[in-house]
Design a protein around this motif. Structure first.
Motif, PDB file in Angstrom:
ATOM      1  N   GLY A  82       0.802  -1.221   0.000  1.00  0.00           N
ATOM      2  CA  GLY A  82       0.000   0.000   0.000  1.00  0.00           C
ATOM      3  C   GLY A  82       0.832   1.267   0.000  1.00  0.00           C
ATOM      4  O   GLY A  82       0.360   2.330  -0.407  1.00  0.00           O
ATOM      5  N   TYR A  83       2.093   1.169   0.407  1.00  0.00           N
ATOM      6  CA  TYR A  83       2.956   2.345   0.463  1.00  0.00           C
ATOM      7  C   TYR A  83       3.526   2.741  -0.900  1.00  0.00           C
ATOM      8  O   TYR A  83       3.985   3.872  -1.069  1.00  0.00           O
ATOM      9  N   TYR A  84       3.493   1.843  -1.887  1.00  0.00           N
ATOM     10  CA  TYR A  84       4.150   2.157  -3.161  1.00  0.00           C
ATOM     11  C   TYR A  84       3.528   1.457  -4.370  1.00  0.00           C
ATOM     12  O   TYR A  84       4.195   1.266  -5.380  1.00  0.00           O
ATOM     13  N   SER A  85       2.260   1.114  -4.288  1.00  0.00           N
ATOM     14  CA  SER A  85       1.597   0.427  -5.405  1.00  0.00           C
ATOM     15  C   SER A  85       0.709   1.333  -6.239  1.00  0.00           C
ATOM     16  O   SER A  85      -0.051   0.854  -7.090  1.00  0.00           O
ATOM     17  N   GLY A  86       0.781   2.641  -6.020  1.00  0.00           N
ATOM     18  CA  GLY A  86       0.022   3.576  -6.839  1.00  0.00           C
ATOM     19  C   GLY A  86       0.579   3.643  -8.253  1.00  0.00           C
ATOM     20  O   GLY A  86       1.623   3.067  -8.562  1.00  0.00           O
ATOM     21  N   ASP A  87      -0.109   4.373  -9.111  1.00  0.00           N
ATOM     22  CA  ASP A  87       0.278   4.443 -10.524  1.00  0.00           C
ATOM     23  C   ASP A  87       1.685   4.979 -10.724  1.00  0.00           C
ATOM     24  O   ASP A  87       2.356   4.635 -11.701  1.00  0.00           O
ATOM     25  N   ARG A  88       2.138   5.847  -9.829  1.00  0.00           N
ATOM     26  CA  ARG A  88       3.460   6.456  -9.959  1.00  0.00           C
ATOM     27  C   ARG A  88       4.455   5.911  -8.948  1.00  0.00           C
ATOM     28  O   ARG A  88       5.493   6.513  -8.693  1.00  0.00           O
ATOM     29  N   GLY A  89       4.116   4.788  -8.351  1.00  0.00           N
ATOM     30  CA  GLY A  89       4.966   4.263  -7.286  1.00  0.00           C
ATOM     31  C   GLY A  89       4.683   4.932  -5.968  1.00  0.00           C
ATOM     32  O   GLY A  89       5.469   4.826  -5.022  1.00  0.00           O
ATOM     33  N   ASP A  90       3.550   5.644  -5.887  1.00  0.00           N
ATOM     34  CA  ASP A  90       3.189   6.349  -4.660  1.00  0.00           C
ATOM     35  C   ASP A  90       2.231   5.496  -3.840  1.00  0.00           C
ATOM     36  O   ASP A  90       1.947   4.338  -4.164  1.00  0.00           O
ATOM     37  N   ALA A  91       1.724   6.061  -2.745  1.00  0.00           N
ATOM     38  CA  ALA A  91       0.819   5.343  -1.854  1.00  0.00           C
ATOM     39  C   ALA A  91      -0.567   5.220  -2.483  1.00  0.00           C
ATOM     40  O   ALA A  91      -0.964   6.022  -3.334  1.00  0.00           O
ATOM     41  N   ILE A  92      -1.309   4.222  -2.042  1.00  0.00           N
ATOM     42  CA  ILE A  92      -2.615   3.964  -2.649  1.00  0.00           C
ATOM     43  C   ILE A  92      -3.741   4.745  -1.981  1.00  0.00           C
ATOM     44  O   ILE A  92      -4.810   4.888  -2.557  1.00  0.00           O
ATOM     45  N   THR A  93      -3.517   5.273  -0.772  1.00  0.00           N
ATOM     46  CA  THR A  93      -4.526   6.068  -0.072  1.00  0.00           C
ATOM     47  C   THR A  93      -3.853   7.221   0.657  1.00  0.00           C
ATOM     48  O   THR A  93      -2.632   7.227   0.856  1.00  0.00           O
ATOM     49  N   ASP A  94      -4.650   8.184   1.088  1.00  0.00           N
ATOM     50  CA  ASP A  94      -4.124   9.296   1.874  1.00  0.00           C
ATOM     51  C   ASP A  94      -3.524   8.808   3.185  1.00  0.00           C
ATOM     52  O   ASP A  94      -2.530   9.366   3.670  1.00  0.00           O
ATOM     53  N   GLU A  95      -4.141   7.776   3.769  1.00  0.00           N
ATOM     54  CA  GLU A  95      -3.631   7.261   5.033  1.00  0.00           C
ATOM     55  C   GLU A  95      -2.245   6.648   4.865  1.00  0.00           C
ATOM     56  O   GLU A  95      -1.334   6.890   5.676  1.00  0.00           O
ATOM     57  N   TYR A  96      -2.080   5.888   3.802  1.00  0.00           N
ATOM     58  CA  TYR A  96      -0.765   5.319   3.530  1.00  0.00           C
ATOM     59  C   TYR A  96       0.248   6.426   3.230  1.00  0.00           C
ATOM     60  O   TYR A  96       1.403   6.368   3.641  1.00  0.00           O
ATOM     61  N   GLN A  97      -0.190   7.435   2.491  1.00  0.00           N
ATOM     62  CA  GLN A  97       0.709   8.532   2.159  1.00  0.00           C
ATOM     63  C   GLN A  97       1.183   9.256   3.413  1.00  0.00           C
ATOM     64  O   GLN A  97       2.378   9.524   3.582  1.00  0.00           O
ATOM     65  N   LYS A  98       0.251   9.572   4.298  1.00  0.00           N
ATOM     66  CA  LYS A  98       0.605  10.306   5.520  1.00  0.00           C
ATOM     67  C   LYS A  98       1.574   9.503   6.381  1.00  0.00           C
ATOM     68  O   LYS A  98       2.580  10.034   6.865  1.00  0.00           O
ATOM     69  N   GLN A  99       1.287   8.213   6.554  1.00  0.00           N
ATOM     70  CA  GLN A  99       2.159   7.391   7.390  1.00  0.00           C
ATOM     71  C   GLN A  99       3.496   7.140   6.709  1.00  0.00           C
ATOM     72  O   GLN A  99       4.554   7.186   7.343  1.00  0.00           O
ATOM     73  N   GLY A 100       3.451   6.898   5.392  1.00  0.00           N
ATOM     74  CA  GLY A 100       4.695   6.651   4.667  1.00  0.00           C
ATOM     75  C   GLY A 100       5.603   7.862   4.663  1.00  0.00           C
ATOM     76  O   GLY A 100       6.830   7.745   4.843  1.00  0.00           O
ATOM     77  N   TYR A 101       5.021   9.034   4.464  1.00  0.00           N
ATOM     78  CA  TYR A 101       5.804  10.275   4.475  1.00  0.00           C
ATOM     79  C   TYR A 101       6.410  10.511   5.857  1.00  0.00           C
ATOM     80  O   TYR A 101       7.594  10.850   5.979  1.00  0.00           O
ATOM     81  N   THR A 102       5.609  10.304   6.897  1.00  0.00           N
ATOM     82  CA  THR A 102       6.094  10.473   8.270  1.00  0.00           C
ATOM     83  C   THR A 102       7.230   9.511   8.569  1.00  0.00           C
ATOM     84  O   THR A 102       8.253   9.895   9.161  1.00  0.00           O
ATOM     85  N   ASN A 103       7.054   8.254   8.161  1.00  0.00           N
ATOM     86  CA  ASN A 103       8.116   7.257   8.373  1.00  0.00           C
ATOM     87  C   ASN A 103       9.435   7.719   7.769  1.00  0.00           C
ATOM     88  O   ASN A 103      10.501   7.626   8.392  1.00  0.00           O
ATOM     89  N   GLN A 104       9.356   8.224   6.543  1.00  0.00           N
ATOM     90  CA  GLN A 104      10.584   8.566   5.835  1.00  0.00           C
ATOM     91  C   GLN A 104      11.210   9.853   6.364  1.00  0.00           C
ATOM     92  O   GLN A 104      12.432   9.994   6.338  1.00  0.00           O
ATOM     93  N   VAL A 105      10.401  10.788   6.838  1.00  0.00           N
ATOM     94  CA  VAL A 105      10.958  11.978   7.492  1.00  0.00           C
ATOM     95  C   VAL A 105      11.734  11.564   8.743  1.00  0.00           C
ATOM     96  O   VAL A 105      12.844  12.052   8.994  1.00  0.00           O
ATOM     97  N   GLN A 106      11.151  10.655   9.512  1.00  0.00           N
ATOM     98  CA  GLN A 106      11.833  10.193  10.728  1.00  0.00           C
ATOM     99  C   GLN A 106      13.147   9.497  10.384  1.00  0.00           C
ATOM    100  O   GLN A 106      14.166   9.699  11.058  1.00  0.00           O
TER     101      GLN A 106
END
Length: 204
Positions: A82-106
């Motif tokens: 869910g963190y990277y299966s979007g059309d552009r290699g991005d997250a599939i939902t806003d929830e995945y995006q928010k958590q994935g972005y936070t993870n990577q900032v940390q």
């Protein structure tokens, strides 16, 4: 369109990644593996910059925290597609995006700060460092890109509203005797697929 898949294609290659991809689904292994491998290579090499002989201009393009959101907060590889299966290699939902972005900032905070401290401590000549992001995540936050400086001669000419267009102008003037007038600090929002007409005041 073709450009919509740019960020996904940029990490795909015929080279087999050398990182451990246990748990990552086969269809995502090239994307995740090449992203992780390329980012770890940069982060591992940055502390070695002071050992390069002579004057140097070092540019390191680190994609973290940009998608694909493959890193967890401690550098572990995220296996949930869910963190990277979007059309552009991005997250599939806003929830995945928010958590994935936070993870990577940390994670990037844990890696980049020690790397920069090593460069500062081990450089024979005090370095000039710009730590710059191109944009924030989305919405109003998209305008709040990171723009941090280490300037050994002080920060007298640095001002709170500076944008990246003036970063090098200020440094070239202060440290290298140049005479570049500062440009107006303006932030644009537009569709990069359209072209230059999206930014009417920009000079090519």
């Amino acid at each position: 369109g073709e450009m919509a898949h740019f960020f996904k294609r940029i990490f795909l290659s015929t080279k087999t990644p050398s990182v451990d991809l246990a748990g990552v689904s086969p269809e995502n292994q090239d994307l995740v593996g090449n992203y992780v491998e390329s980012q770890l290579f940069i982060l591992d090499k940055l502390p070695e910059v002071p050992a390069i002989v002579g004057p140097k201009f070092v540019y390191a393009h680190i994609f973290i925290p940009h998608y694909p959101y493959a890193f967890g907060p401690n550098g572990e590889i995220m296996t949930d597609p869910g963190y990277y299966s979007g059309d552009r290699g991005d997250a599939i939902t806003d929830e995945y995006q928010k958590q994935g972005y936070t993870n990577q900032v940390q994670y990037i905070n844990k890696r980049i700060i020690p790397a920069l401290q090593t460069i500062i401590n081990e450089s024979k000549m005090p370095p000039i460092i710009i730590l710059m992001g191109d944009h924030g995540l989305k919405g109003n936050n998209r305008y709040t890109n990171l723009n941090a400086y280490y300037l050994p001669n002080g920060y007298e000419n640095l001002y709170n509203s500076i944008t990246p267009v003036n970063s090098f102008r200020m440094i070239f003037d202060d440290y290298f005797g140049a005479n570049y007038p500062l440009l107006q600090d303006i932030t644009y929002t537009g569709d990069t697929l359209i072209g230059n007409e999206t930014y009417p005041d920009c000079i090519p």
